[in-house]
Design an enzyme around this catalytic site. Structure first.
Site, PDB file in Angstrom:
ATOM      1  N   ASP A 140       0.983  34.264  20.170  1.00  0.00           N
ATOM      2  CA  ASP A 140      -0.299  34.492  20.825  1.00  0.00           C
ATOM      3  C   ASP A 140      -1.195  33.282  20.561  1.00  0.00           C
ATOM      4  OD1 ASP A 140      -2.094  36.693  22.186  1.00  0.00           O
ATOM      5  OD2 ASP A 140      -3.335  35.708  20.660  1.00  0.00           O
TER       6      ASP A 140
ATOM      7  N   GLU B 250      -5.279  31.554  21.074  1.00  0.00           N
ATOM      8  CA  GLU B 250      -6.691  31.632  21.446  1.00  0.00           C
ATOM      9  C   GLU B 250      -7.077  30.256  21.970  1.00  0.00           C
ATOM     10  OE1 GLU B 250      -8.098  34.474  21.590  1.00  0.00           O
ATOM     11  OE2 GLU B 250      -6.468  35.471  20.505  1.00  0.00           O
TER      12      GLU B 250
ATOM     13  N   HIS C 147      -8.460  39.732  19.508  1.00  0.00           N
ATOM     14  CA  HIS C 147      -8.621  38.369  20.028  1.00  0.00           C
ATOM     15  C   HIS C 147      -8.519  37.316  18.931  1.00  0.00           C
ATOM     16  CE1 HIS C 147      -9.404  39.540  24.127  1.00  0.00           C
ATOM     17  NE2 HIS C 147     -10.315  40.415  23.713  1.00  0.00           N
TER      18      HIS C 147
ATOM     19  N   ASP D 299      -3.174  39.685  17.269  1.00  0.00           N
ATOM     20  CA  ASP D 299      -2.656  40.018  18.592  1.00  0.00           C
ATOM     21  C   ASP D 299      -1.135  39.874  18.635  1.00  0.00           C
ATOM     22  OD1 ASP D 299      -5.268  40.394  19.210  1.00  0.00           O
ATOM     23  OD2 ASP D 299      -5.392  38.902  20.813  1.00  0.00           O
TER      24      ASP D 299
END
Length: 593
Positions: free
Chosen positions: A34, A36, A176, A181
């Site tokens: 994952d 960001e 987030h 995540d």
């Protein structure tokens, strides 16, 4: 380990007999990733601010990876509020040039998993390319896409990670942040696996291709794929009376046949066919080309109900330039050994008629079907009165003049199509100038039919004339595939074993090859479709000609050089959206004035 996965191994153990149909999920290592980021598009300048990854196999966590990433740009305020990652937090973090190689090393050898994988994998690929770093050949699994095939509206209102985490009681709540995540996505992946295990999905290949459109009845027949090899070949689906329902080919028989019972095959006709199937036969082939050729021959032999193409190779048409005192063009169904000149084969009568019209538009040879004596004495036909026929029937033309036109026609058929191309192009230009576009379009279609037919005939004839062509190519596995082609027909195929004497192997292959007799005229000693497949292989990169008996040549000024423009025009026409069909068009909303 989540509760969803704890019960799964027993289900997998119950299905041990099917493990050989693919890579068992319990033995597959997944790396769930994952990211960001500062925005939604790496191409538009968005940067990665955090990477999180979890490596799992058989429900067990093998390791975790987490790092903040310095984007070297300001993090937008709304992104900082969403993720909780501030400019201060990433100030001393490593750059993507350092973080990406570390992640790729962590994920090496794994199947890459992400929720909405195109986003995360797209970012990673973008920065790998930017760094000049080769992207590993990861297999990628998208849990969002898989969930859309499994989760119903009764389960969750949507397939967002937060919604799925609730459905599967994930031990980590998505917030987030990359590692959180990724952990939540692991639980979602395990939950999806458990549901799919109950539907008979136990291998990575089945998981990647799963579709809810495949019925339970189809999945129950997956045992029919047992025993088929992981090798190129042809497969035949048979019903309970051993009648052939469908013939197909693949570079990997077992994987392809398995797909009919798992997920990737969702065509309704194929679902119907699988419902009738009682057995699947596999014929292993030495090479992929041999498999393609065998498929064509078996389809022609059995004419299976569920094969749409290649069932009737005998249903073709030819244009014939007759050999008689006053030659003419004739539409025929087969080629005779009569020294006449032939163009074709045409797969449809309509295209043959277009080609015939193109030739009659260019060369005023007679169009009547009667056989004329050397000194005919008849009344002229309507075409003669219109100036579209030289009219040998009433003596309007002498034999020498008529023969000269026939020679030009024969040359256009066999060697140079320029006269036909020039004449019809000029006619199209005139019609277009007069805004008679529909008529110009009809001439365009006639010309395209002629050019394609002439190019096809010239290419087929060139190979057909050769009693034998032996060619070899080094395949992806490093071995050499060898094919013996006689009069356009595949007579033998093989792969040179490692360490074998190549010259001796080829000599033995030629000695054991099928004896092939030449067919009349330009017709190959096989179907035109088979010879065209052979030609495509012979013209592919890396081919080495070992032996050529005869002359394998095509006219330098032949029809092939005119194909490109007609193919481009045809492709352009296919890409147009008809005015009456606006379903694919996006409406444009304009503000009211």
């Amino acid at each position: 380990m989540s509760s969803a996965v704890q019960g799964a191994p027993s289900q997998w153990e119950a299905q041990r007999s099917f493990d050989e149909l693919g890579r068992p999920l319990r033995e597959t290592t997944f790396c769930v990733v994952d990211l960001e980021t500062t925005g939604g598009s790496a191409q538009a300048g968005s940067m990665i601010t955090e990477i999180g990854a979890v490596k799992v196999r058989g429900g067990e966590v093998l390791g975790e990876f987490q790092t903040l990433v310095n984007p070297h740009t300001e993090i937008p305020a709304f992104i900082a509020v969403l993720t909780g990652i501030s400019n201060t937090m990433v100030a001393d973090a490593p750059s993507i040039e350092t973080a990406l190689p570390a992640l790729l090393e962590f994920a090496a050898g794994c199947v890459l998993v992400a929720h909405n994988a195109p986003f995360d994998v797209g970012f990673l690929k973008h920065f790998a390319e930017q760094q000049g770093r080769p992207w590993p050949r990861f297999e990628v699994l998208d849990t969002a896409r898989l969930a859309r095939r499994v989760i119903t509206r009764d389960d969750a209102p949507n397939c967002k990670l937060s919604s799925l985490a609730r459905v599967f009681n994930a031990s980590t709540t998505p917030n987030h942040r990359a590692l959180s995540d990724a952990r939540a996505t692991v639980d979602v992946l395990h939950g999806l696996m458990e549901r799919l295990g109950a539907l008979g999905v136990h291998t990575l290949e089945e998981l990647q291709t799963f579709s809810s459109r495949v019925t339970t009845a189809q999945r129950r027949k997956r045992h029919l794929a047992e025993g088929l090899p992981h090798a190129p070949g042809v497969y035949l689906f048979r019903d309970d009376r051993s009648r052939v329902l469908y013939v197909g080919t693949s570079r990997d028989l077992r994987t392809r046949v398995r797909s009919y019972f798992t997920a990737s095959e969702t065509r309704s006709r194929m679902g119907e066919m699988v419902g009738l199937a009682s057995a699947v036969d596999g014929l292993e082939c030495a090479t992929a080309l041999e498999a393609e050729v065998r498929e064509l021959r078996l389809i022609a032999e059995h004419k299976p109900k569920y094969n749409r193409r290649s069932r009737y190779p005998e249903k073709v048409h030819f244009l014939k330039l007759t050999r008689e005192p006053w030659p003419r063009l004739s539409l025929v169904r087969r080629v005779l050994d009569d020294q006449a000149d032939y163009l074709g084969p045409f797969s449809s009568k309509k295209s043959a008629e277009k080609c015939l019209a193109a030739l009659h538009d260019t060369f005023p040879v007679r169009q009547c079907s009667e056989r004329l004596s050397r000194e005919p004495s008849r009344s002229p036909c309507v075409l003669a009165e219109m100036g579209r026929c030289l009219s040998p029937c009433d003596g309007s033309v002498d034999e020498t003049t008529y023969a000269a036109v026939v020679r030009q026609l024969r040359d256009s058929l066999l060697r140079r199509p320029d006269e036909v191309v020039t004449a019809i192009n000029a006619r199209m230009a005139t019609l277009a100038a007069d805004e008679r576009f529909e008529e110009a379009g009809a001439h365009r279609d006639r010309l395209a039919a002629f050019v394609r037919a002439a190019a096809r005939t010239q290419r087929l004839s060139a190979l057909t004339r050769c009693p034998e062509v032996v060619a070899a190519r080094r395949e992806d596995d490093g071995r050499w595939s060898v094919h013996v082609v006689r009069h356009g027909r595949l007579a033998a195929a093989g792969t040179i074993p490692p360490g074998a004497d190549a010259h001796q192997y080829v000599a033995e292959l030629r000695a054991s090859a099928e004896t092939v007799r030449a067919a009349p005229g330009p017709v190959p000693a096989a179907s035109a479709e088979e010879t065209e497949k052979i030609l495509r292989w012979l013209e592919s990169p890396g081919i080495r000609l070992v032996e050529v008996d005869g002359e394998w040549t095509c006219p330098v000024a032949g029809a092939t050089r005119h194909l490109a423009i007609h193919d481009a025009v045809n492709q352009s026409r296919l890409s147009l959206v008809p005015f009456e069909d606006r379903r694919g068009l996006t409406p444009v909303h304009r503000p009211a004035r």
